[in-house]
Design a protein around this motif. Structure first.
Motif, PDB file in Angstrom:
ATOM      1  N   LEU A  49     -41.798 -25.470 -22.248  1.00 41.79           N
ATOM      2  CA  LEU A  49     -42.264 -26.550 -22.155  1.00 41.79           C
ATOM      3  C   LEU A  49     -41.731 -27.228 -20.597  1.00 41.79           C
ATOM      4  O   LEU A  49     -42.759 -27.854 -19.909  1.00 41.79           O
ATOM      5  N   PHE A  50     -40.410 -27.001 -20.497  1.00 40.84           N
ATOM      6  CA  PHE A  50     -39.746 -27.626 -19.314  1.00 40.84           C
ATOM      7  C   PHE A  50     -40.380 -26.787 -17.942  1.00 40.84           C
ATOM      8  O   PHE A  50     -40.688 -27.384 -16.984  1.00 40.84           O
ATOM      9  N   PHE A  51     -40.238 -25.459 -18.041  1.00 41.46           N
ATOM     10  CA  PHE A  51     -40.745 -24.899 -16.988  1.00 41.46           C
ATOM     11  C   PHE A  51     -42.253 -25.241 -16.584  1.00 41.46           C
ATOM     12  O   PHE A  51     -42.635 -24.954 -15.406  1.00 41.46           O
ATOM     13  N   THR A  52     -42.942 -25.153 -17.559  1.00 47.33           N
ATOM     14  CA  THR A  52     -44.498 -25.696 -17.411  1.00 47.33           C
ATOM     15  C   THR A  52     -44.590 -26.909 -16.991  1.00 47.33           C
ATOM     16  O   THR A  52     -45.565 -27.089 -15.899  1.00 47.33           O
ATOM     17  N   SER A  53     -43.735 -27.836 -17.053  1.00 50.35           N
ATOM     18  CA  SER A  53     -43.843 -29.377 -16.558  1.00 50.35           C
ATOM     19  C   SER A  53     -43.304 -28.949 -15.242  1.00 50.35           C
ATOM     20  O   SER A  53     -43.838 -29.679 -14.281  1.00 50.35           O
ATOM     21  N   CYS A  54     -42.314 -28.081 -14.701  1.00 55.30           N
ATOM     22  CA  CYS A  54     -41.887 -28.049 -13.179  1.00 55.30           C
ATOM     23  C   CYS A  54     -42.896 -27.429 -12.563  1.00 55.30           C
ATOM     24  O   CYS A  54     -43.274 -27.917 -11.411  1.00 55.30           O
ATOM     25  N   PHE A  55     -43.746 -26.347 -12.999  1.00 56.73           N
ATOM     26  CA  PHE A  55     -45.050 -25.882 -12.508  1.00 56.73           C
ATOM     27  C   PHE A  55     -45.991 -26.696 -12.155  1.00 56.73           C
ATOM     28  O   PHE A  55     -46.811 -26.739 -11.411  1.00 56.73           O
ATOM     29  N   THR A  56     -46.284 -27.724 -13.182  1.00 53.50           N
ATOM     30  CA  THR A  56     -47.301 -28.856 -12.809  1.00 53.50           C
ATOM     31  C   THR A  56     -46.837 -29.859 -11.826  1.00 53.50           C
ATOM     32  O   THR A  56     -47.823 -30.197 -11.132  1.00 53.50           O
ATOM     33  N   VAL A  57     -45.632 -30.000 -11.588  1.00 62.41           N
ATOM     34  CA  VAL A  57     -45.405 -30.969 -10.405  1.00 62.41           C
ATOM     35  C   VAL A  57     -45.447 -29.947  -9.209  1.00 62.41           C
ATOM     36  O   VAL A  57     -46.062 -30.808  -8.261  1.00 62.41           O
ATOM     37  N   LEU A  58     -45.033 -28.888  -9.473  1.00 63.32           N
ATOM     38  CA  LEU A  58     -45.381 -27.989  -7.992  1.00 63.32           C
ATOM     39  C   LEU A  58     -46.768 -27.815  -7.801  1.00 63.32           C
ATOM     40  O   LEU A  58     -47.219 -27.961  -6.485  1.00 63.32           O
ATOM     41  N   ALA A  59     -47.646 -27.496  -8.644  1.00 68.35           N
ATOM     42  CA  ALA A  59     -49.135 -27.485  -8.266  1.00 68.35           C
ATOM     43  C   ALA A  59     -49.640 -28.754  -7.688  1.00 68.35           C
ATOM     44  O   ALA A  59     -50.553 -28.924  -6.882  1.00 68.35           O
ATOM     45  N   ALA A  60     -48.996 -29.889  -8.304  1.00 68.76           N
ATOM     46  CA  ALA A  60     -49.570 -31.330  -7.630  1.00 68.76           C
ATOM     47  C   ALA A  60     -49.067 -31.530  -6.323  1.00 68.76           C
ATOM     48  O   ALA A  60     -49.727 -31.896  -5.335  1.00 68.76           O
ATOM     49  N   VAL A  61     -47.942 -30.794  -5.996  1.00 67.51           N
ATOM     50  CA  VAL A  61     -47.437 -31.185  -4.378  1.00 67.51           C
ATOM     51  C   VAL A  61     -48.134 -30.246  -3.701  1.00 67.51           C
ATOM     52  O   VAL A  61     -48.714 -30.465  -2.302  1.00 67.51           O
ATOM     53  N   VAL A  62     -48.556 -28.928  -4.039  1.00 64.71           N
ATOM     54  CA  VAL A  62     -49.440 -28.077  -3.377  1.00 64.71           C
ATOM     55  C   VAL A  62     -50.649 -28.568  -3.034  1.00 64.71           C
ATOM     56  O   VAL A  62     -51.106 -28.524  -1.838  1.00 64.71           O
ATOM     57  N   PHE A  63     -51.262 -29.187  -3.937  1.00 64.41           N
ATOM     58  CA  PHE A  63     -52.539 -29.814  -4.021  1.00 64.41           C
ATOM     59  C   PHE A  63     -52.858 -30.908  -2.719  1.00 64.41           C
ATOM     60  O   PHE A  63     -53.592 -30.745  -2.057  1.00 64.41           O
ATOM     61  N   TYR A  64     -51.746 -31.679  -2.684  1.00 67.79           N
ATOM     62  CA  TYR A  64     -51.663 -32.892  -1.681  1.00 67.79           C
ATOM     63  C   TYR A  64     -51.017 -32.257  -0.384  1.00 67.79           C
ATOM     64  O   TYR A  64     -51.387 -33.066   0.602  1.00 67.79           O
ATOM     65  N   ARG A  65     -50.566 -31.378  -0.016  1.00 67.65           N
ATOM     66  CA  ARG A  65     -49.857 -30.767   0.916  1.00 67.65           C
ATOM     67  C   ARG A  65     -50.923 -29.716   1.685  1.00 67.65           C
ATOM     68  O   ARG A  65     -50.714 -29.776   3.011  1.00 67.65           O
ATOM     69  N   TYR A  66     -51.559 -28.840   0.745  1.00 69.79           N
ATOM     70  CA  TYR A  66     -52.474 -28.123   1.694  1.00 69.79           C
ATOM     71  C   TYR A  66     -53.857 -28.115   1.268  1.00 69.79           C
ATOM     72  O   TYR A  66     -54.210 -28.650   0.237  1.00 69.79           O
ATOM     73  N   ARG A  67     -54.716 -28.054   2.466  1.00 68.87           N
ATOM     74  CA  ARG A  67     -56.041 -28.439   2.359  1.00 68.87           C
ATOM     75  C   ARG A  67     -57.113 -27.005   2.386  1.00 68.87           C
ATOM     76  O   ARG A  67     -58.073 -27.329   2.503  1.00 68.87           O
ATOM     77  N   GLN A  68     -56.460 -25.865   2.232  1.00 70.27           N
ATOM     78  CA  GLN A  68     -57.223 -24.678   2.233  1.00 70.27           C
ATOM     79  C   GLN A  68     -58.217 -24.759   0.986  1.00 70.27           C
ATOM     80  O   GLN A  68     -57.586 -24.929  -0.123  1.00 70.27           O
ATOM     81  N   PRO A  69     -59.354 -24.171   1.024  1.00 66.78           N
ATOM     82  CA  PRO A  69     -60.149 -24.297  -0.348  1.00 66.78           C
ATOM     83  C   PRO A  69     -59.678 -23.194  -1.086  1.00 66.78           C
ATOM     84  O   PRO A  69     -59.698 -23.530  -2.404  1.00 66.78           O
ATOM     85  N   ILE A  70     -59.004 -22.014  -0.980  1.00 72.32           N
ATOM     86  CA  ILE A  70     -58.574 -21.242  -2.051  1.00 72.32           C
ATOM     87  C   ILE A  70     -57.338 -21.866  -2.764  1.00 72.32           C
ATOM     88  O   ILE A  70     -57.408 -21.741  -3.935  1.00 72.32           O
ATOM     89  N   VAL A  71     -56.601 -22.794  -1.892  1.00 67.97           N
ATOM     90  CA  VAL A  71     -55.457 -23.371  -2.853  1.00 67.97           C
ATOM     91  C   VAL A  71     -55.992 -24.416  -3.645  1.00 67.97           C
ATOM     92  O   VAL A  71     -55.725 -24.554  -4.931  1.00 67.97           O
ATOM     93  N   HIS A  72     -57.064 -25.146  -3.233  1.00 66.33           N
ATOM     94  CA  HIS A  72     -57.780 -26.222  -4.134  1.00 66.33           C
ATOM     95  C   HIS A  72     -58.209 -25.619  -5.187  1.00 66.33           C
ATOM     96  O   HIS A  72     -58.375 -26.082  -6.393  1.00 66.33           O
ATOM     97  N   LEU A  73     -58.926 -24.456  -5.222  1.00 67.44           N
ATOM     98  CA  LEU A  73     -59.758 -23.700  -6.322  1.00 67.44           C
ATOM     99  C   LEU A  73     -58.588 -23.330  -7.252  1.00 67.44           C
ATOM    100  O   LEU A  73     -59.039 -23.719  -8.640  1.00 67.44           O
ATOM    101  N   GLN A  74     -57.440 -22.825  -6.945  1.00 62.16           N
ATOM    102  CA  GLN A  74     -56.621 -22.544  -7.664  1.00 62.16           C
ATOM    103  C   GLN A  74     -55.827 -23.522  -8.297  1.00 62.16           C
ATOM    104  O   GLN A  74     -55.802 -23.490  -9.728  1.00 62.16           O
ATOM    105  N   VAL A  75     -55.803 -24.675  -7.748  1.00 65.99           N
ATOM    106  CA  VAL A  75     -55.329 -25.852  -8.510  1.00 65.99           C
ATOM    107  C   VAL A  75     -56.274 -26.419  -9.602  1.00 65.99           C
ATOM    108  O   VAL A  75     -55.963 -26.754 -10.732  1.00 65.99           O
ATOM    109  N   TYR A  76     -57.544 -26.532  -9.149  1.00 67.56           N
ATOM    110  CA  TYR A  76     -58.750 -26.962 -10.174  1.00 67.56           C
ATOM    111  C   TYR A  76     -58.728 -26.042 -11.169  1.00 67.56           C
ATOM    112  O   TYR A  76     -59.024 -26.455 -12.365  1.00 67.56           O
ATOM    113  N   LEU A  77     -58.437 -24.839 -11.206  1.00 70.04           N
ATOM    114  CA  LEU A  77     -58.399 -23.875 -12.059  1.00 70.04           C
ATOM    115  C   LEU A  77     -57.223 -24.047 -13.168  1.00 70.04           C
ATOM    116  O   LEU A  77     -57.349 -23.992 -14.492  1.00 70.04           O
TER     117      LEU A  77
END
Length: 208
Positions: A49-77
């Motif tokens: 659960l701890f590592f999943t929470s860390c991954f969630t925070v990382l995914a949120a950071v990637v979503f806001y820092r990068y605007r490529q469609p493939i990155v956003h698709l992965q975050v939405y998935l």
């Protein structure tokens, strides 16, 4: 006294040295030993659960820092996937909490909870293996669309990139199919095996 020692005393009581062990005593010691096994599985679940929470925070950071469609698709998935995972952890920790300090009909109680935990682990494996091809297919669609949208013919290097991506996804899928069962067995399966073996042996002895 360990469960195995108490079981042997019950099976081969020595009237000259100690009274026979009652089924209630065996159930009590089974509950104590199960607490130890359950605590090990509970610690594993908390780490996951701890590592999943860390991954969630990382995914949120990637979503806001990068605007490529493939990155956003992965975050939405992975957004819905993370929601499912958090519910999975909630159910697993709830079962492990119920396993601790079992009272009353200890064996029947633990057998039902072991079965529920096995079902959750099977669900996790199917979810993991199902996510890989879905994510790969969506990423592949974006890569192809980006190449089709650009002027000019379909480039050879794009074909090679797509082929390499497909091979990479196949390799990841194969590795996950091999690694995930071992991972689940190490964190939970071996402790469940031990607990279920004790439950079966005690069940046979009580009915014997």
């Amino acid at each position: 006294m360990e469960l195995d020692d108490l079981r042997r005393k019950w099976q081969q009581p020595d009237p000259a040295h100690s009274p026979p062990v009652s089924p209630a005593q065996l159930d009590g010691l089974l509950a104590q030993q199960s607490d130890n096994l359950v605590e090990k599985m509970r610690r594993s679940a908390r780490r996951e659960l701890f590592f999943t929470s860390c991954f969630t925070v990382l995914a949120a950071v990637v979503f806001y820092r990068y605007r490529q469609p493939i990155v956003h698709l992965q975050v939405y998935l992975f957004g819905p996937l993370l929601a499912v995972l958090y519910y999975y952890f909630y159910r697993k920790l709830k079962i492990l909490k119920a396993m601790g300090g079992a009272e009353g009909h200890v064996r029947g109680h633990l057998q039902r909870l072991c079965s529920g935990l096995r079902n959750l682990l099977r669900f996790y494996y199917r979810l993991t293996m199902g996510t890989i091809p879905v994510a790969a297919l969506l990423c592949l669609v974006i890569i192809i669309n980006m190449e089709v949208a650009r002027p000019g013919p379909f480039r050879m290097k794009a074909i090679l990139a797509i082929g390499g991506f497909i091979l990479y996804c196949l390799g990841v899928g194969w590795a996950m199919a091999k690694a995930t069962p071992k991972y689940l067995q190490k964190l939970y399966g071996r402790h469940l095996d031990h607990l279920e073996a004790n439950l079966r042996e005690l069940g046979d002895e009580h009915t014997g």
